[in-house]
Design a protein around this motif. Structure first.
Motif, mmCIF file in Angstrom:
data_model
loop_
_atom_site.group_PDB
_atom_site.id
_atom_site.type_symbol
_atom_site.label_atom_id
_atom_site.label_comp_id
_atom_site.label_asym_id
_atom_site.label_seq_id
_atom_site.Cartn_x
_atom_site.Cartn_y
_atom_site.Cartn_z
ATOM 1 N N PRO A 155 -9.395 9.629 -2.930
ATOM 2 C CA PRO A 155 -10.889 9.891 -2.887
ATOM 3 C C PRO A 155 -11.114 11.362 -2.284
ATOM 4 N N ASP A 159 0.911 -1.242 -0.100
ATOM 5 C CA ASP A 159 -0.106 0.045 -0.211
ATOM 6 C C ASP A 159 0.915 1.066 0.150
ATOM 7 N N LEU A 200 -15.874 3.587 1.045
ATOM 8 C CA LEU A 200 -15.135 3.918 2.230
ATOM 9 C C LEU A 200 -15.236 5.271 2.918
ATOM 10 N N ALA A 233 -6.545 7.309 4.296
ATOM 11 C CA ALA A 233 -6.247 6.442 3.251
ATOM 12 C C ALA A 233 -5.547 5.167 3.823
ATOM 13 N N TRP A 248 -13.339 2.339 -2.577
ATOM 14 C CA TRP A 248 -12.696 3.620 -2.045
ATOM 15 C C TRP A 248 -13.758 4.659 -1.760
ATOM 16 N N GLN A 249 -14.859 4.889 -2.856
ATOM 17 C CA GLN A 249 -15.752 5.870 -2.610
ATOM 18 C C GLN A 249 -16.350 5.710 -1.370
ATOM 19 N N LEU A 294 -3.195 6.819 -4.696
ATOM 20 C CA LEU A 294 -3.359 5.759 -4.045
ATOM 21 C C LEU A 294 -3.021 4.446 -4.742
ATOM 22 N N ASN A 299 -2.990 0.151 -4.346
ATOM 23 C CA ASN A 299 -3.057 -1.122 -3.418
ATOM 24 C C ASN A 299 -2.884 -2.204 -4.475
ATOM 25 N N TYR A 347 -9.863 -1.584 2.381
ATOM 26 C CA TYR A 347 -10.184 -1.789 0.998
ATOM 27 C C TYR A 347 -10.898 -3.104 0.866
ATOM 28 N N ARG A 385 -12.114 -0.870 -7.839
ATOM 29 C CA ARG A 385 -11.292 -0.032 -6.750
ATOM 30 C C ARG A 385 -11.718 1.226 -6.414
ATOM 31 N N GLU A 386 -12.233 1.944 -7.600
ATOM 32 C CA GLU A 386 -12.764 3.607 -7.322
ATOM 33 C C GLU A 386 -14.072 3.388 -6.381
#
Length: 328
Positions: free
Chosen positions: A115, A66, A285, A123, A282-283, A86, A88, A131, A278-279
């Motif tokens: 984000p 990360d 989260l 993050a 993360w959004q 970011l 991962n 994530y 992924r996006e």
């Protein structure tokens, strides 16, 4: 020159990890150069640093799956100098030098923009663990598990994935049963939102192929007998999201839960997940988690503490998430 954790293997010292200085010219190829602000210490990083698992594919290697950082140079259209990004997974920290260094050169296809609503520290307090937990929660949702469906079990609940899974499920209104082998963490798990605490011993030994139906859904980061028992206890039509192997990689189970109760075993990969997934994760989260959640689950260390903390992590002595601060 900049500081980094470097893992190497040779005849003189064998397999070893150390804090050292690296020249920028040694960084591997990539179209984006990043100043790393925060990295983390994940279970996979612990395996890599201690040599307890075959994580590192080439030597020498900078671990760290990360990172969040600031773009210093970019030849990619998606990013420009000053952008916060970011990363991962994608084999970083395994096959390509990773985040436990003050700089990283990376492939732009691996990066997403930080984000809105998340600080770099937040993050990485989430990192791959948060994530992955979000991907697991979304898998339960996609298979129809709702807050009114029944109890949801989270195994390895005091770890990074487990901690975020408990918090996210609780925030969404689920009745969460947290499994842990550490009685001293009961208060922590209750504060995260667990409604009940279960001793992991009841899941970690060999069990019957089919057991009393208990769980509408399961998020498992443990594997082995724990995963087998969780499947055997899942209710008709329930869903088990499997994302880890803290107890072991083996799966000593039968097909009975799947063909007699219609249980779904959903495998959760976080390493090669497509950009859109992924996006989205993360959004969510950023939307679901609050500042106090990150403070409860994560704590900071410096790069000079990484090797020692990795040993503690592999001995089960670390709660929640470990952030590694590298820059302001």
């Amino acid at each position: 020159m900049f500081s980094a954790i470097l893992i190497d293997k040779n005849d003189e010292q064998g397999y070893h990890a150390r804090l050292t200085e690296i020249d920028e010219a040694q960084l591997p190829a990539g179209d984006v150069l990043v100043e790393v602000i925060y990295s983390t210490l994940n279970y996979k990083d612990g395996l890599a640093i201690t040599g307890q698992g075959p994580v590192v594919r080439k030597f020498p290697m900078v671990p760290g799956v990360d990172l969040v950082g600031r773009v210093l140079q970019s030849s990619a259209e998606r990013f420009q100098a000053g952008d916060l990004v970011l990363l991962n997974g994608w084999g970083v920290g395994e096959q390509h030098w990773g985040g436990l260094a003050e700089k990283a050169r990376l492939n732009s296809d691996w990066l997403i923009a930080l984000p809105a609503g998340l600080t770099p520290a937040q993050a990485m307090a989430a990192g791959t663990a948060g994530y992955t937990a979000m991907l697991c929660v979304q898998a339960l949702e996609q298979h129809g598990v709702r807050p009114d469906s029944g109890d949801v079990l989270v195994t390895g609940a005091n770890g990074g994935v487990g901690s975020f899974a408990v918090k996210l499920l609780s925030r969404l209104g689920y009745h969460v049963v947290a499994s842990t082998g550490r009685p001293e963490e009961h208060d922590y798990l209750t504060r995260l939102g667990a409604s009940e605490i279960l001793d992991r011993q009841s899941l970690s030994e060999p069990g019957k192929p089919l057991q009393k139906e208990r769980w509408a859904g399961v998020i498992d980061s443990v594997g082995s007998h724990t995963l087998a028992n969780a499947c055997a206890q899942t209710r008709y039509g329930g869903v088990v999201a499997a994302c880890g192997l803290a107890q072991g990689m083996e799966f000593p189970a039968t097909v009975a839960p799947f063909i007699l109760r219609g249980v779904t075993l959903a495998g959760i990969d976080s390493v090669m997940r497509p950009l859109k997934d992924r996006e989205q994760a993360w959004q969510r989260l950023a939307e679901l988690l609050q500042a106090s959640d990150f403070d409860m689950i994560g704590h900071e260390i410096g790069l000079d503490q990484v090797v020692e903390t990795a040993q503690q992590l592999m001995q089960g002595q670390v709660r929640g998430r470990v952030l590694v601060k590298l820059a302001d």
